[in-house]
Design a protein around this motif. Structure first.
Motif, short mmCIF file in Angstrom:
data_model
loop_
_atom_site.label_atom_id
_atom_site.label_comp_id
_atom_site.label_asym_id
_atom_site.label_seq_id
_atom_site.Cartn_x
_atom_site.Cartn_y
_atom_site.Cartn_z
N ASN A 100 59.38 49.89 44.54
CA ASN A 100 58.96 49.06 45.81
C ASN A 100 57.66 48.60 45.82
N SER A 101 57.82 47.32 46.59
CA SER A 101 56.27 46.83 46.55
C SER A 101 54.99 47.50 47.07
N GLN A 102 55.45 48.52 47.86
CA GLN A 102 54.42 49.46 48.41
C GLN A 102 54.21 50.79 47.46
N CYS A 103 54.47 50.63 46.16
CA CYS A 103 54.55 51.86 45.40
C CYS A 103 53.13 52.46 45.00
N PRO A 104 52.88 53.64 45.24
CA PRO A 104 51.72 54.47 44.92
C PRO A 104 51.44 54.82 43.59
N ALA A 105 52.35 54.53 42.66
CA ALA A 105 52.29 55.23 41.31
C ALA A 105 51.01 54.61 40.70
N LEU A 112 53.42 53.73 34.14
CA LEU A 112 53.36 54.33 35.58
C LEU A 112 53.89 55.53 35.75
N GLN A 113 53.29 56.37 36.47
CA GLN A 113 53.58 57.77 36.80
C GLN A 113 54.20 57.68 37.92
N CYS A 114 55.55 58.03 38.23
CA CYS A 114 56.15 57.82 39.65
C CYS A 114 55.84 59.21 40.37
N ARG A 115 55.42 58.82 41.64
CA ARG A 115 54.87 60.04 42.55
C ARG A 115 56.17 60.27 43.46
N ARG A 116 57.24 60.20 43.31
CA ARG A 116 58.58 60.63 43.88
C ARG A 116 58.14 60.35 45.27
#
Length: 211
Positions: A100-105, A112-116
């Protein structure tokens, strides 16, 4: 000099005929939905890729369709070898454009570490893949992929991306003797692209159906 010239002409003619053969058989295979002479076609495309694309352009044929065909052919030819490799020795590289464009990863040395956060489908599908035993990375670029392959030495890799990215990735994996499988995104782009996750799991579950 005459002999050299004659040999050059013979080689050029051979390359041209090979390219014509590859284009003809490939598009016939696409039309029929069946791979004809798969090993010959793959070898011919590798040896004369530039000329094949030139012929496609000359006859107004879609070379993107030919590239997609090559990826499907490559997957088909590698599926048996891929199935025999344990999931713990397989790797999946997801492109960052799926997020997503607002991804906080957070960006780390291993991607990149996904924050779920739930803004996209990446997190839940990483969990599914890791539960199957896969090593999964979200790659901001090809440099990260090369670094992780060198560091962790997977025996098989599933690469996801657009046509050009997947084709180049499969070519690289062939050169370093790693079994590669490609999955195409549903659209090209750098932000919020889309993936049919069923296409990915169709490949990921090869050899792991019971699990």
């Amino acid at each position: 000099m005459i002999t050299i010239g004659e040999l050059t002409l013979v080689l050029l003619a051979g390359s041209f005929l090979t390219a014509i053969f590859v284009v003809t058989v490939s598009f016939y295979s696409i039309k029929r939905g069946h791979f004809y002479f798969p090993r010959l076609v793959k070898s011919g495309l590798v040896m004369s890729e530039g000329m094949v694309k030139g012929i496609c352009n000359f006859f107004s044929l879609d070379d993107k369709e030919l590239t997609a065909f090559f990826i499907r052919l490559h997957n088909t030819m590698n599926s048996k070898a891929f199935s025999k490799i344990e999931s713990s020795k397989r790797a999946v590289f997801l492109p960052q454009c799926l997020r997503n464009s607002q991804c906080p990863a957070n960006l780390t040395p291993e991607g990149l570490q996904c924050r779920r956060c739930g803004r996209c489908e990446i997190g839940q599908n990483i969990d599914r893949l890791e539960n199957l035993g896969y090593n999964v990375w979200i790659a901001p670029g090809s440099t990260l992929i090369k670094r992780m392959v060198i560091k962790y030495k997977p025996e098989a890799v599933i690469g996801i991306g657009c046509l050009v990215e997947v084709k180049e990735g499969l070519d690289l994996l062939d050169k370093i003797n790693i079994v590669g499988m490609g999955v195409l995104t549903m659209k090209d782009g750098c932000v919020e692209t889309a993936l049919n996750w069923n296409d990915l799991f169709e490949v990921a579950l090869l050899g792991l159906e019971d699990k």
